[in-house]
Scaffold this motif. Structure first.
Motif, PDB file in Angstrom:
ATOM      1  N   GLU A  53       0.002 -65.785   9.845  1.00  0.00           N
ATOM      2  CA  GLU A  53      -0.157 -65.373   8.444  1.00  0.00           C
ATOM      3  C   GLU A  53      -1.354 -66.061   7.800  1.00  0.00           C
ATOM      4  N   SER A  67       4.280 -67.997  13.499  1.00  0.00           N
ATOM      5  CA  SER A  67       4.159 -66.928  12.492  1.00  0.00           C
ATOM      6  C   SER A  67       3.418 -67.431  11.255  1.00  0.00           C
ATOM      7  N   ASN A  68       3.658 -68.671  10.844  1.00  0.00           N
ATOM      8  CA  ASN A  68       2.916 -69.235   9.708  1.00  0.00           C
ATOM      9  C   ASN A  68       1.430 -69.295  10.015  1.00  0.00           C
ATOM     10  N   HIS A  69       1.091 -69.684  11.229  1.00  0.00           N
ATOM     11  CA  HIS A  69      -0.319 -69.772  11.604  1.00  0.00           C
ATOM     12  C   HIS A  69      -0.962 -68.382  11.627  1.00  0.00           C
ATOM     13  N   LEU A 100       8.535 -70.703  16.835  1.00  0.00           N
ATOM     14  CA  LEU A 100       8.247 -69.342  16.381  1.00  0.00           C
ATOM     15  C   LEU A 100       7.828 -69.329  14.914  1.00  0.00           C
ATOM     16  N   SER A 101       8.498 -70.136  14.082  1.00  0.00           N
ATOM     17  CA  SER A 101       8.113 -70.173  12.667  1.00  0.00           C
ATOM     18  C   SER A 101       6.718 -70.767  12.502  1.00  0.00           C
ATOM     19  N   LEU A 102       6.389 -71.791  13.290  1.00  0.00           N
ATOM     20  CA  LEU A 102       5.037 -72.359  13.217  1.00  0.00           C
ATOM     21  C   LEU A 102       3.995 -71.321  13.624  1.00  0.00           C
ATOM     22  N   ALA A 150      13.114 -71.690  17.699  1.00  0.00           N
ATOM     23  CA  ALA A 150      13.006 -71.129  16.351  1.00  0.00           C
ATOM     24  C   ALA A 150      11.915 -71.845  15.559  1.00  0.00           C
ATOM     25  N   HIS A 151      11.844 -73.166  15.694  1.00  0.00           N
ATOM     26  CA  HIS A 151      10.813 -73.939  14.988  1.00  0.00           C
ATOM     27  C   HIS A 151       9.416 -73.542  15.463  1.00  0.00           C
TER      28      HIS A 151
END
Length: 174
Positions: A81, A77-79, A73-75, A70-71
């Motif tokens: 964006e 998606s932030n990148h 994936l969030s990194l 999950a961590h």
């Protein structure tokens, strides 16, 4: 009594001799015991586990890995964006630069037209042209001024949207 003692002693000696023979026999039998243990020992090459134990191991592995996934994936998606915002900013900057370049060429062209028009107006005045030619010249100047103002408004809108994107980007990184 001496004979009974002699018979006791001889009996004890024979018992000791038998005991000694038994010990040597046992020693020869037990001497190879570690090798026999090794030979007779069963080795499990594949262990069979009960299904509940297997499920517990899978669940513990899943519980351990899920937060990391999950961590990551969030990194990611932030990148993505961040890259999308950067792409939008670069597109806006490109549009702004294209507008500036076309503005410079339009300004030169309009300056040349204005110069030609002023020369024409001066000639028209010198020649004593009528008021219709003067009105047409004034109308052309007003149309050109309108075009310049329209372009300036478009350029300011592009700058405004670019600044808004930069502001959103700076707010997102905080």
């Amino acid at each position: 009594m001496a004979s009974s003692l002699a018979s006791s002693v001889s009996s004890l000696q024979s018992s000791l001799q038998r005991l000694d023979n038994a010990i040597t026999t046992l020693d020869s039998g037990v001497n190879d015991f570690p090798r026999l243990c090794k030979v007779l020992q069963t080795t499990r090459h594949f262990e069979l586990l009960p299904e509940p134990t297997l499920r517990e191991a899978q669940q513990s592995l899943l519980d351990e890995i899920t937060p990391s996934i999950a961590h990551l994936l969030s990194l990611a998606s932030n990148h993505v964006e961040k890259l999308a915002r950067r792409e939008e900013g670069l597109k806006a900057k490109c549009d702004l630069q294209e507008g500036r370049l076309s503005s410079n060429s339009e300004d030169r062209a309009s300056a040349n037209r204005a110069q030609a028009q002023s020369n024409a107006a001066a000639r028209a005045r010198q020649a004593g042209s009528n008021s219709a030619a003067h009105k047409a010249l004034e109308l052309r100047r007003l149309v050109q001024k309108k075009e310049r103002l329209k372009y300036a408004v478009d350029r300011l809108e592009l700058q405004s949207t670019q600044r808004e994107r930069q502001l959103r980007k700076s707010m997102a990184t905080q």
